[in-house]
Design an enzyme around this catalytic site. Structure first.
Site, PDB file in Angstrom:
ATOM      1  N   CYS A   2       0.870  -1.166   0.000  1.00 20.98           N
ATOM      2  CA  CYS A   2       0.000   0.000   0.000  1.00 20.98           C
ATOM      3  C   CYS A   2       0.910   1.220   0.000  1.00 20.98           C
ATOM      4  CB  CYS A   2      -0.858   0.006   1.246  1.00 20.98           C
ATOM      5  SG  CYS A   2      -1.546  -1.598   1.659  1.00 20.98           S
ATOM      6  N   ARG A  27       0.686   1.443  -6.578  1.00 21.97           N
ATOM      7  CA  ARG A  27       1.070   0.362  -5.667  1.00 21.97           C
ATOM      8  C   ARG A  27      -0.126  -0.303  -4.996  1.00 21.97           C
ATOM      9  NH1 ARG A  27       6.312   0.416  -3.804  1.00 21.97           N
ATOM     10  NH2 ARG A  27       5.536  -0.716  -2.015  1.00 21.97           N
ATOM     11  N   TRP A  74      -4.008  -1.560  -0.541  1.00 25.23           N
ATOM     12  CA  TRP A  74      -4.116  -2.803  -1.321  1.00 25.23           C
ATOM     13  C   TRP A  74      -4.406  -3.851  -0.255  1.00 25.23           C
ATOM     14  CZ3 TRP A  74      -4.182  -4.708  -6.181  1.00 25.23           C
ATOM     15  CH2 TRP A  74      -3.889  -6.061  -6.354  1.00 25.23           C
ATOM     16  N   ASN A 100       1.466  -0.339   6.321  1.00 27.63           N
ATOM     17  CA  ASN A 100       1.749  -1.252   5.209  1.00 27.63           C
ATOM     18  C   ASN A 100       2.333  -2.516   5.817  1.00 27.63           C
ATOM     19  OD1 ASN A 100       1.115   0.808   3.513  1.00 27.63           O
ATOM     20  ND2 ASN A 100       3.203   1.164   2.775  1.00 27.63           N
ATOM     21  N   GLY A 101       2.013  -3.672   5.261  1.00 27.66           N
ATOM     22  CA  GLY A 101       2.582  -4.915   5.773  1.00 27.66           C
ATOM     23  C   GLY A 101       1.500  -5.813   6.336  1.00 27.66           C
ATOM     24  N   GLU A 480       4.123 -22.958 -19.360  1.00 35.90           N
ATOM     25  CA  GLU A 480       4.199 -21.566 -18.903  1.00 35.90           C
ATOM     26  C   GLU A 480       5.343 -20.824 -19.612  1.00 35.90           C
ATOM     27  OE1 GLU A 480       2.350 -19.588 -17.513  1.00 35.90           O
ATOM     28  OE2 GLU A 480       3.590 -17.998 -16.682  1.00 35.90           O
ATOM     29  N   LYS A 484       4.688 -17.509 -21.815  1.00 36.27           N
ATOM     30  CA  LYS A 484       5.356 -16.212 -21.541  1.00 36.27           C
ATOM     31  C   LYS A 484       5.983 -15.670 -22.814  1.00 36.27           C
ATOM     32  CE  LYS A 484       4.042 -15.084 -18.700  1.00 36.27           C
ATOM     33  NZ  LYS A 484       3.104 -15.619 -17.846  1.00 36.27           N
ATOM     34  N   GLU A 487       3.285 -14.546 -25.329  1.00 39.52           N
ATOM     35  CA  GLU A 487       2.566 -13.345 -24.898  1.00 39.52           C
ATOM     36  C   GLU A 487       3.320 -12.058 -25.191  1.00 39.52           C
ATOM     37  OE1 GLU A 487      -0.090 -14.090 -20.941  1.00 39.52           O
ATOM     38  OE2 GLU A 487       2.051 -14.454 -20.708  1.00 39.52           O
ATOM     39  N   HIS A 503       5.779 -38.080 -30.582  1.00 40.99           N
ATOM     40  CA  HIS A 503       4.490 -38.335 -31.231  1.00 40.99           C
ATOM     41  C   HIS A 503       4.072 -37.180 -32.127  1.00 40.99           C
ATOM     42  CE1 HIS A 503       4.142 -41.884 -28.808  1.00 40.99           C
ATOM     43  NE2 HIS A 503       4.331 -41.170 -27.701  1.00 40.99           N
ATOM     44  N   LYS A 602      -4.908  -7.387 -18.816  1.00 38.97           N
ATOM     45  CA  LYS A 602      -4.485  -7.930 -17.517  1.00 38.97           C
ATOM     46  C   LYS A 602      -5.610  -8.724 -16.891  1.00 38.97           C
ATOM     47  CE  LYS A 602      -1.634  -8.501 -14.204  1.00 38.97           C
ATOM     48  NZ  LYS A 602      -0.719  -9.614 -14.517  1.00 38.97           N
TER      49      LYS A 602
HETATM   50  C1  G6P Z   1      -5.364 -12.909 -18.788  1.00 39.07           C
HETATM   51  C2  G6P Z   1      -3.949 -12.456 -18.463  1.00 39.07           C
HETATM   52  C3  G6P Z   1      -3.117 -13.646 -17.996  1.00 39.07           C
HETATM   53  C4  G6P Z   1      -3.795 -14.333 -16.830  1.00 39.07           C
HETATM   54  C5  G6P Z   1      -5.229 -14.741 -17.164  1.00 39.07           C
HETATM   55  C6  G6P Z   1      -5.986 -15.188 -15.927  1.00 39.07           C
HETATM   56  O1  G6P Z   1      -5.350 -13.716 -19.918  1.00 39.07           O
HETATM   57  O2  G6P Z   1      -3.362 -11.854 -19.593  1.00 39.07           O
HETATM   58  O3  G6P Z   1      -1.828 -13.205 -17.604  1.00 39.07           O
HETATM   59  O4  G6P Z   1      -3.054 -15.467 -16.468  1.00 39.07           O
HETATM   60  O5  G6P Z   1      -5.941 -13.620 -17.686  1.00 39.07           O
HETATM   61  O6  G6P Z   1      -6.118 -14.103 -15.071  1.00 39.07           O
HETATM   62  P1  G6P Z   1      -6.401 -14.223 -13.526  1.00 39.07           P
HETATM   63  O7  G6P Z   1      -6.509 -12.806 -13.053  1.00 39.07           O
HETATM   64  O8  G6P Z   1      -7.714 -14.956 -13.385  1.00 39.07           O
HETATM   65  O9  G6P Z   1      -5.290 -14.973 -12.908  1.00 39.07           O
END
Ligand code: G6P
Length: 607
Positions: A2, A27, A74, A100-101, A480, A484, A487, A503, A602
């Site tokens: 926060c 933040r 947050w 914060n914390g 993953e 990455k 993306e 295969h 996001k």
């Molecule tokens: C979007 C984002 C991904 C994320 C996915 C799930 O596709 O671009 O980075 O993994 O949503 O999002 P969530 O908030 O449910 O983890």
């Protein structure tokens, strides 16, 4: 994660405080509040939502004040709401605290204070500090804060004011705080971004230090009452550099935050004596967990990959049948669920529409639903019957990095808890607890290889295709790693279980095809070596993530990045990090907008 701001001087405090927390809004931004002293009174204003909401409310009040504290939140304990926003007050309403914390012994302290007659207004851990300071207050705010903090376990950066004092007391333990020195005025902030518009002369507080700030100046001491000579430093960074913590992109900053975010995810949750995890949000459903016949993990994107690691962990450690479902497919598949099914929704944002729909479907069919979320008070956190927060702090880079490793570490604690309430022995539990606790520092070791990974990226950033292969716990890491790269660099990449290569994907291998193997020492080590040989004899180029000191594989592959040893089930947390860095550097070298990749969002709130 926060933001804290404080001001004492001769100017109007409210605009300075609001301006300061706005600069920290990146933040944490689910609610905000302010407490100032004016006309012999302590005036408190708090509001859920963005800071502009609070600003609107305050501007109507026409407050004149020259001392106060403010906070942008947050959430960690208690959902975002007007009352849960900081500052928090003691019973008398004379002491205000921003924090914060995370206070780990929040529950114990709350019970102790209740027995002493304190009345709580919120479930937040911060309110406990306000009452503790009140408990010790005998006219000296600094001393009362010091005594209060002696009782506190956990992390804090706090600022405290008292209705009858022109003084701000601040203290730090694991959560940054800085004092800014102006001309006849002083600023407090959790991040220099909030104060560099007013002054660049600052004093950073160290862990265990407190400071009392008045119109005359400030005094820094520690918890043992020794006076500390403050070291005044000059801030030379630009605002943009500060917000990104000196990193060129949020994604890189978030990758490097992982030792801390993992620490936050496990804080207060490991019981070394019993070899078990303590997960407050699940413990209330312990009976249902004991009766569970099936576990379903549902999620999207990166969170789904965390779920795949979780599936391996839960089946092996807890011996319960476990499945991972794309949330988007879940409700169209007529899943067979009943009251002995437990559905975990894994989600960083807690707002992903498909995951939310899956939770609703699971509830309708009578399953117990639990969330593994980052954003406190998010839709999924509220809709589920219980859950665990991963406490990774705001993740701003669109490509998820720190949330993934925190989701995996939380899932390892779920597997441990499920195992220990079933057949898992005390010794086995202890071994897992030890290994989890050692992970944050091991992640730090992996990050030290950033330069080496950047050099590897330089060799491959022009490639058009990539293959990622792994087995067992590291098969999800292959997926993953490929995601990455896709993306943020827009390179076509595929992830496969290494044995599946023969295969189909093997047809793609030639001297231009980089193949990334996750090949750490594990129960499938020999098999992975055979897979690497299959690629090498077809002239493929092999990059491998291997265990520290493994000379055998090093001689076999073209490029190797070493990660420290850990138990098999936790290795994904270490092996993912080189792949995050590889994707990052390749995208940067291709000149792409790493934090905001094209076409992606996001948080995806449409189905
Ligand atoms: C979007 C984002 C991904 C994320 C996915 C799930 O596709 O671009 O980075 O993994 O949503 O999002 P969530 O908030 O449910 O983890």
């Amino acid at each position: 994660m926060c933001g804290i701001v404080g001001y004492i001087g001769k100017k109007e405090a409210v605009p300075i405080l609001i301006d300061g927390i706005k600069r920290l809004e990146y933040r944490g931004y689910d609610s905000a509040g302010i407490a100032v002293l004016a006309d012999n009174d302590l005036i408190l204003q708090k509001k859920a939502g963005r800071i502009s909401e609070l600003e609107k409310e305050i501007s109507n009040l026409k407050i004149h004040s020259t001392i106060g504290i403010a906070h942008t939140r947050w959430a960690t304990h208690g959902e975002p709401s007007d009352s849960n926003a900081h500052p928090h007050l003691d019973c008398s309403g004379e002491i205000a605290v921003v924090h914060n914390g995370i206070i780990e012994n929040n529950n114990t302290l709350r019970e102790f204070l209740k027995r002493k007659g304190h009345k709580f207004r919120t479930p937040t851990d911060t309110e406990v500090i306000a009452h503790l300071v009140e408990e010790y207050y005998k006219g000296d705010l600094l001393q009362a804060t010091r005594f209060a903090l002696a009782e506190v376990e956990g992390t804090y950066g706090i600022a405290v004011i008292h209705k009858r004092k022109r003084e701000i007391v601040i203290a730090r333990m694991g959560s940054p705080l800085v004092v800014g020195q102006g001309k006849d005025e002083y600023f407090v902030a959790s991040d220099v971004a909030a104060l560099i518009h007013y002054t660049r002369e600052v004093v950073y507080l160290e862990d265990g230090e407190l400071a009392s700030i008045t119109d005359e100046g400030y005094m820094v001491t520690n918890l043992n009452e020794d006076e500390i000579i403050p070291k005044i430093e000059e801030v030379t960074w630009t605002l943009d550099e500060i917000e990104k913590g000196g990193y060129p992109h949020y994604m890189l900053k978030e990758i490097f935050e992982q030792p801390t975010t993992l620490e936050n995810a496990i804080r207060g949750r490991l019981n070394f004596t019993e070899g078990i995890a303590r997960l407050d949000g699940l413990d209330m459903n312990l009976e249902a967990l004991q009766d569970a016949e099936r576990i379903i993990l549902t999620a999207c994107g990166t969170a789904w990959h965390a779920g795949l690691v979780g599936e391996y962990m839960i089946e092996k450690t807890a011996g319960i049948a476990c499945e991972v479902e794309y949330a988007s497919e879940f409700r169209y598949r007529s899943p067979i669920l009943d009251e002995r099914s437990v559905v975990f929704a894994i989600t960083q944002s807690g707002e992903t529409a498909d995951t939310l729909a899956a939770v609703k479907e699971a509830k309708r069919k009578g399953a117990l639903t639990l969330g593994i979320c980052n954003v406190v008070g998010s839709s999924i956190a509220r809709k589920t019957d219980g859950g665990i927060y991963i406490h990774a702090g705001p993740e701003i880079g669109v490509a998820s990095t720190k949330a993934f490793t925190s989701q995996v570490i939380v899932l390892s604690m779920v597997a441990l808890l499920l195992g220990r309430i079933r057949h898992l022995s005390y010794e086995e539990g202890r071994e897992i607890v030890e290994a989890i606790s050692e992970l944050p520092s091991r992640v730090g070791k992996v990050l030290k290889q950033n330069k080496k990974i950047m050099n590897i990226a330089r060799k491959f950033y022009k490639s058009n295709n990539f293959l990622f292969l792994g087995r067992s716990y590291n098969y999800p890491v292959a997926l993953e790693g490929a995601l990455k790269l896709k993306e943020i660099s827009y390179i076509h990449a595929e992830g496969y279980p290494a044995a599946e290569m023969k295969h189909g994907p093997i047809a793609l291998i030639d001297e231009k095809m980089p193949v990334v193997f996750i090949a750490t020492k594990s129960m499938v080590y020999d098999k992975i070596i055979s897979n690497i040989q299959e690629v090498k004899c077809r002239k493929g180029i092999v990059l491998a993530v291997i265990s520290e000191g493994d000379e055998e594989i090093k001689n076999l592959v073209d490029y190797a990045v070493e990660v420290p040893l850990t138990i098999d089930m936790l290795s994904p947390i270490l092996t993912t990090i080189p792949l995050q860095l590889l994707a990052y550097h390749i995208a940067v070298m291709r000149g792409l907008d790493v934090d905001k990749p094209r076409n992606l969002a996001k948080s995806v709130t449409v189905e």
